[in-house]
Design a protein around this motif. Structure first.
Motif, PDB file in Angstrom:
ATOM      1  N   SER A  17       0.824  -1.205   0.000  1.00 48.48           N
ATOM      2  CA  SER A  17       0.000   0.000   0.000  1.00 48.48           C
ATOM      3  C   SER A  17       0.861   1.258   0.000  1.00 48.48           C
ATOM      4  O   SER A  17       1.995   1.245   0.504  1.00 48.48           O
ATOM      5  CB  SER A  17      -0.904   0.026   1.234  1.00 48.48           C
ATOM      6  OG  SER A  17      -1.795  -1.057   1.248  1.00 48.48           O
ATOM      7  N   GLN A  82      -5.435   6.789  -1.407  1.00 49.94           N
ATOM      8  CA  GLN A  82      -4.992   5.594  -0.696  1.00 49.94           C
ATOM      9  C   GLN A  82      -5.001   4.432  -1.673  1.00 49.94           C
ATOM     10  O   GLN A  82      -6.039   4.127  -2.263  1.00 49.94           O
ATOM     11  CB  GLN A  82      -5.919   5.297   0.485  1.00 49.94           C
ATOM     12  CG  GLN A  82      -5.581   4.035   1.230  1.00 49.94           C
ATOM     13  CD  GLN A  82      -4.260   4.119   1.969  1.00 49.94           C
ATOM     14  OE1 GLN A  82      -3.951   5.134   2.580  1.00 49.94           O
ATOM     15  NE2 GLN A  82      -3.474   3.049   1.914  1.00 49.94           N
ATOM     16  N   ASN A  84      -4.249   0.470  -2.180  1.00 49.08           N
ATOM     17  CA  ASN A  84      -4.037  -0.832  -1.552  1.00 49.08           C
ATOM     18  C   ASN A  84      -3.954  -1.925  -2.613  1.00 49.08           C
ATOM     19  O   ASN A  84      -4.350  -1.718  -3.760  1.00 49.08           O
ATOM     20  CB  ASN A  84      -5.181  -1.143  -0.586  1.00 49.08           C
ATOM     21  CG  ASN A  84      -5.292  -0.154   0.552  1.00 49.08           C
ATOM     22  OD1 ASN A  84      -4.295   0.427   0.983  1.00 49.08           O
ATOM     23  ND2 ASN A  84      -6.501   0.059   1.036  1.00 49.08           N
TER      24      ASN A  84
END
Length: 124
Positions: A17, A82, A84
């Protein structure tokens, strides 16, 4: 003229991540819709995600949906991505951009202000 500075890129292993940040120079940040785009090596710039001024509505490209999350903090004048479950095909230079017409567009041509980009490299 709004200036944007991205940060948070780097080298990560597949499955890992990263969180990208996009800091705006002005408190008018909240007046703009925001988008993230990327340019893989040897390819055209492509849409990744977008978010409305208030942050209440988001939209993603099919190849990141469910893995990436776009959000923003208008008090800090900063947007985020973000990321991931990264894959090797996510390797690219990532750019944030602001749209002063708030068209909530997927087209890079509709965005007015751009950051310098941050490199994300995912090793397999």
């Amino acid at each position: 003229q709004v200036q944007l500075v991205e940060s948070g890129g780097g080298l990560v292993q597949a499955g890992g991540s990263l969180r990208l940040s996009c800091a705006a120079s002005e408190r008018t940040f909240s007046n703009y819709a925001m988008g993230w785009f990327r340019q893989p090596p040897g390819k055209e710039r492509e849409f990744v995600a977008r978010i409305t001024r208030s942050g209440t509505i988001t939209s993603y490209s099919d190849f990141v949906k469910g893995r990436f999350t776009i959000f923003r903090d208008n008090v800090k004048n900063t947007g985020y991505l973000q990321m991931n479950s990264l894959r090797s095909e996510d390797t690219a230079v990532y750019y944030c951009a602001l749209d002063q017409r708030n068209s909530f567009s997927r087209s890079a041509g509709d965005y007015d202000y751009w950051g310098q980009g941050t490199q994300v490299t995912v090793s397999s």
